[in-house]
Write a protein that holds these residues in place. Structure first.
Motif, mmCIF file in Angstrom:
data_model
loop_
_atom_site.group_PDB
_atom_site.id
_atom_site.type_symbol
_atom_site.label_atom_id
_atom_site.label_comp_id
_atom_site.label_asym_id
_atom_site.label_seq_id
_atom_site.Cartn_x
_atom_site.Cartn_y
_atom_site.Cartn_z
ATOM 1 N N ILE A 51 0.843 -1.207 0.000
ATOM 2 C CA ILE A 51 0.000 0.000 0.000
ATOM 3 C C ILE A 51 0.872 1.248 0.000
ATOM 4 N N ASP A 52 1.903 1.261 0.826
ATOM 5 C CA ASP A 52 2.801 2.419 0.895
ATOM 6 C C ASP A 52 3.510 2.659 -0.439
ATOM 7 N N VAL A 53 4.052 1.599 -1.023
ATOM 8 C CA VAL A 53 4.786 1.744 -2.279
ATOM 9 C C VAL A 53 3.840 2.124 -3.412
ATOM 10 N N GLU A 54 2.644 1.560 -3.427
ATOM 11 C CA GLU A 54 1.663 1.922 -4.455
ATOM 12 C C GLU A 54 1.343 3.416 -4.397
ATOM 13 N N SER A 55 1.204 3.944 -3.199
ATOM 14 C CA SER A 55 0.934 5.365 -3.019
ATOM 15 C C SER A 55 2.097 6.213 -3.540
ATOM 16 N N ILE A 56 3.306 5.809 -3.216
ATOM 17 C CA ILE A 56 4.490 6.554 -3.669
ATOM 18 C C ILE A 56 4.603 6.489 -5.193
ATOM 19 N N LEU A 57 4.375 5.318 -5.776
ATOM 20 C CA LEU A 57 4.450 5.184 -7.229
ATOM 21 C C LEU A 57 3.379 6.023 -7.914
ATOM 22 N N SER A 58 2.212 6.096 -7.311
ATOM 23 C CA SER A 58 1.154 6.948 -7.852
ATOM 24 C C SER A 58 1.580 8.407 -7.841
ATOM 25 N N GLU A 59 2.203 8.807 -6.743
ATOM 26 C CA GLU A 59 2.693 10.184 -6.644
ATOM 27 C C GLU A 59 3.790 10.442 -7.681
ATOM 28 N N LEU A 60 4.673 9.470 -7.880
ATOM 29 C CA LEU A 60 5.697 9.603 -8.913
ATOM 30 C C LEU A 60 5.055 9.747 -10.293
ATOM 31 N N GLY A 61 4.015 8.978 -10.527
ATOM 32 C CA GLY A 61 3.303 9.036 -11.802
ATOM 33 C C GLY A 61 2.655 10.377 -12.071
ATOM 34 N N SER A 62 2.294 11.086 -11.014
ATOM 35 C CA SER A 62 1.651 12.393 -11.195
ATOM 36 C C SER A 62 2.614 13.425 -11.770
ATOM 37 N N PHE A 63 3.900 13.157 -11.728
ATOM 38 C CA PHE A 63 4.894 14.084 -12.258
ATOM 39 C C PHE A 63 5.107 13.927 -13.766
#
Length: 87
Positions: A51-63
């Protein structure tokens, strides 16, 4: 008897994952944290990590679509994933 067979199959499967580089020594260490009092502790740890990594990857994707990317933020997010992966 059947339980011994299942345990043996599980050990062989985990060893094959280890041999292929899918899991590492940290995975084996996490397995040692399982206790009779908290049999789902390992599952909870892995779920929290995912869950934590998925959230971080989603945030990375927003860039991705931003015209100006602040690479220091990307580095910080990548470091969070790395740190989570080494605990």
């Amino acid at each position: 008897m059947a339980m011994l067979i299942v345990k043996g199959l599980l050990q062989q499967y985990v060893q094959s994952l280890f041999d292929e580089g899918i899991v590492n020594a940290q995975f084996c260490h996490i397995q040692t944290l399982k206790t009779e009092e908290e049999p789902d502790h390992v599952v909870q740890l892995i779920n929290t990590y995912c869950i934590d990594v998925e959230s971080i990857l989603s945030e990375l994707g927003s860039f991705i679509d931003l015209p100006d990317v602040d690479f220091s933020k990307l580095v910080a997010l990548a470091q969070q994933v790395e740190e989570s992966s080494t605990l």
